[in-house]
Scaffold this motif. Structure first.
Motif, PDB file in Angstrom:
ATOM      1  N   SER A   1      -0.893   5.925   3.008  1.00  0.00           N
ATOM      2  CA  SER A   1      -0.435   4.629   3.485  1.00  0.00           C
ATOM      3  C   SER A   1      -1.493   3.619   3.088  1.00  0.00           C
ATOM      4  CB  SER A   1      -0.242   4.618   5.005  1.00  0.00           C
ATOM      5  OG  SER A   1      -0.137   3.273   5.439  1.00  0.00           O
ATOM      6  N   ALA A   2      -1.149   2.794   2.109  1.00  0.00           N
ATOM      7  CA  ALA A   2      -2.101   1.774   1.668  1.00  0.00           C
ATOM      8  C   ALA A   2      -2.347   0.781   2.793  1.00  0.00           C
ATOM      9  CB  ALA A   2      -1.558   1.061   0.433  1.00  0.00           C
ATOM     10  N   LEU A   3      -1.337   0.616   3.632  1.00  0.00           N
ATOM     11  CA  LEU A   3      -1.433  -0.333   4.748  1.00  0.00           C
ATOM     12  C   LEU A   3      -2.364   0.199   5.835  1.00  0.00           C
ATOM     13  CD1 LEU A   3      -0.022  -3.078   5.670  1.00  0.00           C
ATOM     14  CD2 LEU A   3       1.369  -1.604   7.138  1.00  0.00           C
TER      15      LEU A   3
ATOM     16  N   ASP B   1       6.801  -3.563  -5.569  1.00  0.00           N
ATOM     17  CA  ASP B   1       6.825  -3.499  -4.103  1.00  0.00           C
ATOM     18  C   ASP B   1       6.589  -2.109  -3.523  1.00  0.00           C
ATOM     19  OD1 ASP B   1       7.030  -6.135  -3.545  1.00  0.00           O
ATOM     20  OD2 ASP B   1       9.199  -6.164  -3.246  1.00  0.00           O
ATOM     21  N   HIS B   2       6.310  -1.137  -4.366  1.00  0.00           N
ATOM     22  CA  HIS B   2       6.034   0.197  -3.821  1.00  0.00           C
ATOM     23  C   HIS B   2       4.587   0.336  -3.340  1.00  0.00           C
ATOM     24  CE1 HIS B   2       9.742   2.722  -5.177  1.00  0.00           C
ATOM     25  NE2 HIS B   2      10.062   1.607  -4.548  1.00  0.00           N
ATOM     26  N   GLY B   3       3.763  -0.684  -3.679  1.00  0.00           N
ATOM     27  CA  GLY B   3       2.416  -0.725  -3.086  1.00  0.00           C
ATOM     28  C   GLY B   3       1.259  -0.533  -4.045  1.00  0.00           C
ATOM     29  N   LYS B   4       1.453  -0.856  -5.338  1.00  0.00           N
ATOM     30  CA  LYS B   4       0.370  -0.708  -6.314  1.00  0.00           C
ATOM     31  C   LYS B   4      -0.827  -1.572  -5.947  1.00  0.00           C
ATOM     32  CE  LYS B   4       3.054  -1.955  -9.714  1.00  0.00           C
ATOM     33  NZ  LYS B   4       4.353  -1.966  -9.013  1.00  0.00           N
ATOM     34  N   THR B   5      -0.551  -2.850  -5.696  1.00  0.00           N
ATOM     35  CA  THR B   5      -1.635  -3.786  -5.389  1.00  0.00           C
ATOM     36  C   THR B   5      -2.328  -3.397  -4.091  1.00  0.00           C
ATOM     37  OG1 THR B   5      -0.252  -5.455  -6.425  1.00  0.00           O
ATOM     38  CG2 THR B   5      -2.175  -6.249  -5.232  1.00  0.00           C
ATOM     39  N   SER B   6      -1.530  -3.041  -3.093  1.00  0.00           N
ATOM     40  CA  SER B   6      -2.102  -2.643  -1.800  1.00  0.00           C
ATOM     41  C   SER B   6      -2.981  -1.411  -1.944  1.00  0.00           C
ATOM     42  CB  SER B   6      -0.984  -2.345  -0.793  1.00  0.00           C
ATOM     43  OG  SER B   6      -0.091  -3.425  -0.713  1.00  0.00           O
TER      44      SER B   6
ATOM     45  N   ASN C   1       3.647   6.698  -1.018  1.00  0.00           N
ATOM     46  CA  ASN C   1       3.079   5.619  -0.183  1.00  0.00           C
ATOM     47  C   ASN C   1       4.022   5.228   0.962  1.00  0.00           C
ATOM     48  OD1 ASN C   1       1.163   3.615   0.480  1.00  0.00           O
ATOM     49  ND2 ASN C   1       2.225   2.080  -0.768  1.00  0.00           N
ATOM     50  N   LYS C   2       3.497   4.459   1.873  1.00  0.00           N
ATOM     51  CA  LYS C   2       4.231   3.908   3.019  1.00  0.00           C
ATOM     52  C   LYS C   2       4.712   5.009   3.962  1.00  0.00           C
ATOM     53  CE  LYS C   2       5.785  -0.101   0.327  1.00  0.00           C
ATOM     54  NZ  LYS C   2       6.675  -1.265   0.292  1.00  0.00           N
TER      55      LYS C   2
ATOM     56  N   ASP D   1       3.599   5.627   6.688  1.00  0.00           N
ATOM     57  CA  ASP D   1       3.525   5.125   8.074  1.00  0.00           C
ATOM     58  C   ASP D   1       4.876   4.618   8.564  1.00  0.00           C
ATOM     59  OD1 ASP D   1       3.364   1.809   7.674  1.00  0.00           O
ATOM     60  OD2 ASP D   1       2.638   2.962   5.983  1.00  0.00           O
TER      61      ASP D   1
HETATM   62  P1  GDP Z   1       3.320  -3.801  -5.700  1.00  0.00           P
HETATM   63  O1  GDP Z   1       4.385  -4.772  -6.106  1.00  0.00           O
HETATM   64  O2  GDP Z   1       3.659  -2.413  -6.136  1.00  0.00           O
HETATM   65  O3  GDP Z   1       1.939  -4.206  -6.119  1.00  0.00           O
HETATM   66  O4  GDP Z   1       3.375  -3.719  -4.103  1.00  0.00           O
HETATM   67  P2  GDP Z   1       2.443  -4.440  -3.025  1.00  0.00           P
HETATM   68  O5  GDP Z   1       1.139  -3.783  -2.907  1.00  0.00           O
HETATM   69  O6  GDP Z   1       2.460  -5.910  -3.272  1.00  0.00           O
HETATM   70  O7  GDP Z   1       3.249  -4.111  -1.690  1.00  0.00           O
HETATM   71  C1  GDP Z   1       4.565  -4.551  -1.473  1.00  0.00           C
HETATM   72  C2  GDP Z   1       4.810  -4.679  -0.008  1.00  0.00           C
HETATM   73  O8  GDP Z   1       4.733  -3.412   0.636  1.00  0.00           O
HETATM   74  C3  GDP Z   1       3.809  -5.578   0.710  1.00  0.00           C
HETATM   75  O9  GDP Z   1       4.489  -6.335   1.685  1.00  0.00           O
HETATM   76  C4  GDP Z   1       2.859  -4.588   1.358  1.00  0.00           C
HETATM   77  O10 GDP Z   1       2.263  -5.091   2.533  1.00  0.00           O
HETATM   78  C5  GDP Z   1       3.790  -3.433   1.687  1.00  0.00           C
HETATM   79  N1  GDP Z   1       3.071  -2.150   1.698  1.00  0.00           N
HETATM   80  C6  GDP Z   1       2.258  -1.651   0.750  1.00  0.00           C
HETATM   81  N2  GDP Z   1       1.781  -0.466   1.109  1.00  0.00           N
HETATM   82  C7  GDP Z   1       2.300  -0.189   2.318  1.00  0.00           C
HETATM   83  C8  GDP Z   1       2.186   0.923   3.233  1.00  0.00           C
HETATM   84  O11 GDP Z   1       1.492   1.914   3.007  1.00  0.00           O
HETATM   85  N3  GDP Z   1       2.916   0.845   4.386  1.00  0.00           N
HETATM   86  C9  GDP Z   1       3.705  -0.217   4.691  1.00  0.00           C
HETATM   87  N4  GDP Z   1       4.359  -0.183   5.834  1.00  0.00           N
HETATM   88  N5  GDP Z   1       3.815  -1.264   3.864  1.00  0.00           N
HETATM   89  C10 GDP Z   1       3.136  -1.263   2.703  1.00  0.00           C
END
Ligand code: GDP
Length: 297
Positions: free
Chosen positions: A160-162, A26-31, A124-125, A127
């Motif tokens: 910010s991947a988002l 959930d730290h944003g690898k996929t994003s 990441n994140k 924002d």
């Molecule tokens: P993974 O488990 O590391 O692959 O994480 P995901 O890419 O699935 O992201 C987990 C959650 O964090 C999702 O709900 C994303 O939308 C959110 N997220 C990822 N990157 C960001 C970011 O840069 N900013 C914000 N606000 N949310 C993010």
């Protein structure tokens, strides 16, 4: 690598870096992988038709190429490493700025250090209102990851991947790190590669994504891969296009395998089918004997 032979210095040409993204769930690898893929200038031109093959390449605005392994997950990284397939040149450690260092973050740091691979920290994140990047940098110190701001030599970047901010900066840092590593390979020889992922595909049979390590893999090449053999019937790149050749650091889906190999298995092109079968059979027997002797009674 299992092969001891080394390519002569004058045959080596620069090759793209191979990057793995690691970090806590959930730290944003996929994003981040998705956002980085979106920066590819070639995909932009072709309308962005992409295909998941376990790895993809990004061509930057400056014309440089970076290969990203699209199989986040520490198991894949450590399993491949345990099997001798150290395919990653650079690790990007993703840490959510609103969360902090979590168990899988620390695990990723340890894996990366054990592999002796340079790391870039992507905070990441940023924002998010509650984001606190400086706290992440401080916490990293406790794990002997010292970023440049703190007087160390680990590059870090706020992203910010988002919102897709900081991506160019991250790419620049990857390219800078790659330059320091002076990554090179001989493209003009029989190919050697590593299986990134493989499966049995309805209709297409056994398919494997091969990351070419050196040489150039071509349609028609005869090869051994793990305990399997085959002849390259077709190759599909990460944009879903059929290609005839794949050079160093290129991931390509290969059709024409006798069976499904395992992630981390090495692929080598050999001179003929008899040789391919001979090596595959030998490896299979060896592996069977090993499985039999190590099996609990
Ligand atoms: P993974 O488990 O590391 O692959 O994480 P995901 O890419 O699935 O992201 C987990 C959650 O964090 C999702 O709900 C994303 O939308 C959110 N997220 C990822 N990157 C960001 C970011 O840069 N900013 C914000 N606000 N949310 C993010």
């Amino acid at each position: 690598d299992t092969t001891a032979d080394v390519d002569a210095e004058d045959t080596l040409k620069p090759r793209p870096p191979v990057v793995t993204i690691m970090g806590h769930v959930d730290h944003g690898k996929t994003s981040l992988l998705d956002a980085l893929r979106g920066t590819d200038v070639v995909a932009g031109e072709s309308g962005g038709i992409t295909q998941h093959i376990g790895a993809y390449q990004v061509k930057t605005k400056g014309g440089d190429v970076i290969t990203f392994l699209d199989t986040p997950g520490h198991e894949a990284f450590s399993e491949m490493r345990a099997r001798g397939a150290n395919v990653t040149d650079i690790v990007v450690l993703v840490v959510a700025a609103d969360d902090g260092l979590m168990p899988q973050t620390i695990e990723a740091i340890n894996h990366t250090k054990a592999a002796g691979v340079p790391m870039i920290v992507a905070i990441n994140k940023v924002d998010k209102p509650e984001a606190n990047p400086q706290r992440i940098r401080e916490r990293l110190l406790e794990h002997e990851v010292v970023v440049e701001d703190m007087g160390g030599d680990t590059q870090d970047v706020e992203v910010s991947a988002l919102k897709k901010t900081g991506l160019d900066d991250l790419i620049d840092k990857i390219l800078l790190q790659a330059e320091l590593l002076e990554l090179r390979a001989n493209p003009d020889r029989d190919a050697e590669g590593t299986v990134i992922e493989a499966q049995l595909d309805k209709g297409r049979g056994a398919v494997a994504t091969i990351l070419v390590r050196r040489g150039t893999l071509k349609v028609g090449d005869i090869f051994v891969v793990g305990e399997q053999s085959g002849k390259v019937r077709a190759m599909v790149n990460d944009k879903g296009q059929n290609v005839k050749t794949a050079g160093p650091s290129t991931p390509v889906e290969v059709l024409g395998l006798s069976g499904v190999p395992m992630a981390g298995d090495p692929l080598s092109v050999v001179e003929n089918e008899a040789r391919a079968r001979e090596v595959a059979t030998y490896r299979h027997e060896l592996a069977t004997r090993k499985r039999t002797t190590s099996a609990p009674t």
